[in-house]
Design a protein around this motif. Structure first.
Motif: not given
Lengths: 329, 341
Positions: A120-137
């Protein structure tokens, strides 16, 4: 809402129709004013240029109709196509490589959906964070220099970025097939109708027994997977993936196209036709401005004005009320 | 080797030399060996333990190669080397440079994203007694050393070559320019240099000049549209390799690979030579990142050994680019050693 909206339609045109009308006017003006706009070759070039944006917007529309937002779509496609290129370069069959990329894209989408619906995280922050994470990895493990080139000799694959018979761009065909697929899915399947219900009123959808959590995961998986198809077209056109695309303004162009055509951010509204019309307007605009060799500041001003007009139109056609004012205001 | 053991060695050498001199009763020939030892000792004394801070715009192919070469040399000389990757975000880079100045390294090496962003901080660094080396684009604040290309001159050279091939009736004279980011000075300087030369030839017509934001797809889209309007397009001038790859595929899709030729300002990355060998690029005006990296190292150790007050000199090390026309010119693209990362 359906009886209501039917009455609305009698009194006011839908946003999709209004944007389509803007598009027709623009085409007319360009045809008169610009030599070389109204030619078969240029129209094919125009179609080629909007195909990728259109495909991405189709995926985004699925999420937005379900009252979500996927800021990780472009990062996800960049990462999964980069992996597909690496697998292809390692000598594996193209189909296998593309499938591996698809699985990765779906996994990223499902993860987004899981975090949003179960944690139950807000979509805006979730997808912003996941985009940074996958890109960084990806950057720290697989693509240290941001650019990965497809090795020589994948000519059959590169034809996907070329033309088919009669000079019709292959990417346009992919866009058309994707649009048909998404249209059939949204309007003729139970899952598709459920996404509308989910976006229209998430609480009511859950209370009536819709599996909203798996549904959310499905929405984000579709956004990511359809985005991946756009990414595959992208690499077939350029034979490389530059991960920086994930940090460009492409994702905002995608959202602009979706909102412009009438897929409202409040959820439950719009359809594939809205996306196609929105894509068309942006495509005609960009093509005309490129032919005029307009400088980038003027291009941005015009793009901004068009978006503002569309938003004004949106608030005129769908006035804010208690039902919709919860989101994004 | 530690400092004390080298001092011990020096003493030993000194004593031995004195004994030999006294025994033989002659005074001159033996000091040359001693002086050569002293040269290295002075070099080590000046450089060992010094800190070099490096703030690139991001760590792309070019910047990674600079970094690799710098690290190899600085490690060898016993110097400390600190890298801050801003990943193309100017606010991050500005902050990184400010922090680095507060940490007070001996030398600060920066790659400017534009002419103004770091200008004030670089001045502050020199006032704080830090040598400043700028790479590949100077900011409005000149500093102790500049290492890099003259982007404007590269634009001129590319334009002259295009005029030779496309002007004066040899081609249609129609040229399209693919810029990078609209505001990047590297790209703007190069474009202006090219336009300056194109203006001198009335047979040349620049039909399009559009920024691509360094994006291959954007470059491909622009090129597809331009080719429709100008089917006789003779040349495309691109300020960077990877984006030109997108334009090359668009030309290929239009079946015009032999007609519309791509001239690229290349930072010597291996892929640029690959694409030229595949016939997708026609000419690369290339500079090698690895030799440029060595020039940066030279500038750094030159400043440290010279010992002038930071901010008192303006030394420039301009890179000489070379034309890549075929696979025989592979030497002008660098290759990253396999075991280096």
């Amino acid at each position: 809402m359906s009886a209501d909206s039917a009455r609305w339609r009698l009194r006011k045109p839908s946003q999709t129709m209004a944007v389509f009308a803007m598009c027709v006017v623009l085409v007319f003006v360009f045809s008169v004013a610009l030599k070389g706009f109204m030619t078969v070759g240029n129209l094919f070039a125009l179609a080629r240029n909007i195909s990728i944006l259109g495909i991405l917007a189709l995926g985004m529309a699925v999420v937005v109709i379900g009252r979500g937002l996927d800021l990780s779509q472009v990062a996800s496609l960049a990462v999964s196509t980069a992996v597909a290129i690496i697998v292809m370069n390692a000598g594996y069959p193209t189909a296998l490589a593309l499938f591996a990329g698809l699985l990765l894209a779906i996994a990223i989408g499902v993860l987004n959906g899981f975090l949003i619906s179960v944690v139950e995280m807000p979509p805006l922050l979730t997808t912003l964070a996941s985009s940074l994470a996958v890109l960084g990895i990806t950057r720290s493990t697989l693509v240290p220099h941001y650019v990965v080139y497809l090795a020589k000799g994948h000519d059959a694959f590169l034809q996907l970025g070329g033309n088919i018979a009669g000079g019709i761009p292959a990417p346009l065909v992919v866009f058309a097939v994707a649009a048909l697929f998404v249209h059939l899915f949204l309007s003729w399947t139970v899952a598709g109708r459920s996404i509308y219900a989910h976006g229209d009123n998430p609480d009511a959808a859950r209370l009536t027994g819709l599996p909203t959590r798996p549904l959310t995961m499905l929405e984000y998986a579709l956004s990511s997977a359809i985005g991946y198809v756009g990414g595959v077209v992208m690499i077939s056109e350029t034979a490389l993936m530059h991960l920086q695309v994930a940090e460009s303004t492409l994702i905002f162009d995608v959202i602009m196209v979706v909102v412009l055509g009438g897929v409202s951010l409040v959820g439950g509204r719009g359809n594939v036709l809205s996306v196609v019309v929105g894509t068309l307007l942006i495509g005609v605009l960009l093509n005309g401005m490129t032919i005029m060799d307009m400088d980038v500041q003027t291009q941005n001003i015009i793009k901004g004005i068009v978006l503002l007009v569309a938003i004004v139109l949106d608030s005129y056609l769908h006035p804010r009320d208690e039902e919709t004012s919860k989101q994004g205001d | 080797m530690s400092g004390s053991s080298s001092i011990k060695k020096m003493l030993q050498a000194g004593v031995a030399a004195t004994v030999v001199t006294m025994a033989a009763g002659i005074s001159t020939p033996s000091w040359s060996a001693e002086a050569r030892e002293e040269l290295r000792a002075a070099f080590d004394k000046t450089l060992k333990g010094k800190t070099v801070a490096w703030a690139p715009v991001w760590l792309g192919v070019l910047e990674s190669e600079w970094t690799r070469v710098m690290k190899a040399h600085f490690d060898d000389y016993g110097m400390k080397f600190e890298v801050r990757d801003a990943n193309f975000k100017s606010d991050v880079q500005l902050q990184a440079v400010s922090e680095l100045i507060n940490e007070h390294p001996d030398v600060l090496v920066v790659q400017n994203p534009n002419v103004t962003l770091l200008a004030r901080e670089l001045k502050r660094a020199m006032e704080a007694g830090i040598y400043v080396v700028q790479v590949n684009m100077a900011s409005n604040t000149l500093s102790d050393a500049y290492v890099g290309v003259d982007a404007r001159d590269m634009g001129r050279r590319l334009a002259r070559n295009i005029i030779d091939d496309c002007g004066g009736g040899k081609g249609s004279g129609e040229v399209s320019i693919l810029e990078g980011e609209a505001t990047a000075a590297y790209s703007l300087d190069m474009k202006n240099g090219a336009l300056e030369v194109f203006k001198t030839d009335p047979t040349i017509k620049v039909v399009s000049s559009q920024p691509t934001s360094w994006d291959a797809n954007k470059a491909g889209e622009i090129t597809a549209t331009v080719l429709q309007q100008h089917p006789d397009l003779c040349a495309i001038l691109s300020v960077w390799g990877p984006q030109a790859a997108g334009a090359a595929q668009a030309i290929k899709a239009a079946g015009k690979t032999d007609k519309a030729k791509i001239y690229v300002a290349s930072d010597g990355q291996p892929a640029d030579c690959d694409l030229l060998e595949q016939g997708l690029f026609y000419r690369n005006l290339s500079y090698r990142a690895d030799t440029q990296g060595e020039a940066i190292v030279d500038a750094v150790i030159g400043l440290l050994q010279n010992g002038d007050k930071p901010g008192s000199k303006r030394i420039a090390y301009y890179t000489t680019p070379a034309w890549v026309k075929s696979k025989d010119d592979r030497a002008f693209c660098f290759s990253v050693p396999k075991d280096a990362k």
